[in-house]
Design an enzyme around this catalytic site. Structure first.
Site, PDB file in Angstrom:
ATOM      1  N   CYS A 135     -36.145  18.319   0.257  1.00  9.88           N
ATOM      2  CA  CYS A 135     -36.864  19.351  -0.500  1.00  9.88           C
ATOM      3  C   CYS A 135     -36.303  19.478  -1.911  1.00  9.88           C
ATOM      4  CB  CYS A 135     -36.784  20.683   0.237  1.00  9.88           C
ATOM      5  SG  CYS A 135     -37.617  22.019  -0.639  1.00  9.88           S
ATOM      6  N   CYS A 138     -36.048  23.030  -3.265  1.00  6.43           N
ATOM      7  CA  CYS A 138     -34.920  23.793  -2.720  1.00  6.43           C
ATOM      8  C   CYS A 138     -33.604  23.348  -3.356  1.00  6.43           C
ATOM      9  CB  CYS A 138     -34.777  23.571  -1.205  1.00  6.43           C
ATOM     10  SG  CYS A 138     -36.313  23.575  -0.298  1.00  6.43           S
ATOM     11  N   ASP A 139     -33.402  22.050  -3.477  1.00  7.66           N
ATOM     12  CA  ASP A 139     -32.061  21.542  -3.792  1.00  7.66           C
ATOM     13  C   ASP A 139     -31.924  20.888  -5.161  1.00  7.66           C
ATOM     14  OD1 ASP A 139     -31.217  22.375  -1.278  1.00  7.66           O
ATOM     15  OD2 ASP A 139     -31.865  20.525  -0.326  1.00  7.66           O
TER      16      ASP A 139
END
Ligand code: NDP
Length: 313
Positions: A135, A138-139
């Site tokens: 992701c 997300c990261d």
């Protein structure tokens, strides 16, 4: 003997827990079954910095623990167990847990999520949370001014490569075919982005690094006379080869789209079956965020409450 419940919630990610908070505060006496991976996909990520309310960030596991605590605060019944069979067209709906226990439910909220696909190489497991991610939203933030690679040639891979190019100093896009499967507009954006280098006809053999990912072993035109093996130096390795919605237990029971996601009515969590609602990634191939999943869990519980009130249940 079967047990009768007014609101059964299947799956324990942000969607399931949020649905439980709303349903229990509305006195629907919800019962939630946690499923195979209690806490869902967030328990496999490290730091979550984009969920509002946590200005310093929070680990995925901690976030799910406190959501669970909040879900249980209003008397909801949170249980371990896996749904093995359903008859959603019965009235009330019938749900079998762990192959034996039968539940009769007036409403069902399905929030079983989706699972990111991985290549299946051992290094993905070895470096999980240490440079391997599925992701970018997300990261990606952890890779500012670093070099990353994205695997995949579809719209998600292109979108993630473009997103990461706004943070990282360089992005490799590792594509197994000699062309991108993504839409033309995404292909053009990738081609026009000077930070993205596309490695066509390339596959990842493995990753290396002492304290996290430091590089990847690549093979180009594997098995051909001109096969070429080389390494790239990277700090992050992002998988974008698709997701599998966790709907195998629903086949033939409820309307799914071609990719297996539960079909819903636009931005409402209504399915083709009255009294059955879908929330979170199981019905969302597009956004797939903890916050959007939580929002749809809230909507599903409100719809369940209205349905029960309308039917006098
Ligand atoms: P897709 O299935 O479209 O693409 C998956 C990609 O991963 C393909 O390029 C595929 O390669 C590659 N792949 C699969 N398995 C492997 C493997 N083992 N090794 C290497 N590569 C692999 O998935 P997406 O998640 O990209 O998209 C899903 C759907 O969502 C699509 O319909 C897409 O159009 C849509 N979408 C739309 C967006 C938008 O409109 N903004 C954004 C994101 C997604 P190959 O081509 O060789 O099969």
């Amino acid at each position: 003997m079967s047990e009768r419940v007014r609101c059964l919630i299947i799956g324990s990610g942000p969607a399931g827990y949020t649905a439980t908070i709303y349903a229990s505060r509305a006195n629907l006496d919800p019962v939630l079954y946690e499923g195979i991976q209690p806490g869902g996909q967030l328990t496999t990520t490290t730091e979550v910095e984009n969920f509002p309310g946590f200005p310093e960030g929070i680990t995925g596991t901690e976030l799910m623990e406190i959501m669970k605590k909040q879900a249980g605060r209003f008397g909801a019944n949170l249980r371990n167990g896996i749904v093995t069979d359903v008859d959603l067209n019965a009235s009330p709906k019938k749900v079998i847990i762990d192959g034996s226990k039968e539940i009769e439910a007036d409403t069902v909220i399905i929030s079983t999520g989706a699972t990111a696909k991985y290549l299946g190489i051992p290094d993905e497991v070895k470096y999980a949370g240490m440079g391997v991610s599925a992701c970018a939203t997300c990261d990606g933030f952890f890779y500012r001014k670093k070099v990353v690679a994205v695997v995949g040639g579809g719209d998600t891979a292109c979108e993630e490569a473009i997103y990461l190019s706004g943070l990282a100093s360089k992005v490799y896009l590792i594509v197994r075919k000699p062309f991108l499967r993504a839409s033309k507009v995404m292909q053009d954006r990738v081609a026009d982005n000077p930070k993205i280098e596309v490695l066509f006809e390339s596959n990842t053999l493995g990753l290396f690094g002492d304290n996290g990912v430091e590089g990847a072993h690549i093979v180009k035109r594997k098995g051909e006379a001109d096969e070429e093996k080389f390494d790239i130096a990277i700090d992050g390795f992002f998988l974008a080869i698709g997701h599998t919605p966790n709907t195998a237990f629903l086949k033939g029971q409820i309307e799914l789209d071609e990719a297996g996601y539960i079909a819903t009515a636009g931005d409402r969590p209504l399915t083709n079956i009255e009294g059955v609602f879908a929330a979170g990634d199981v019905a969302d191939p597009t956004y797939r965020q903890a916050i959007t999943a939580a929002g749809s869990g809230c909507k599903a519980a409100i719809e369940a409450e209205r349905y029960l009130a309308e039917k006098g249940l």
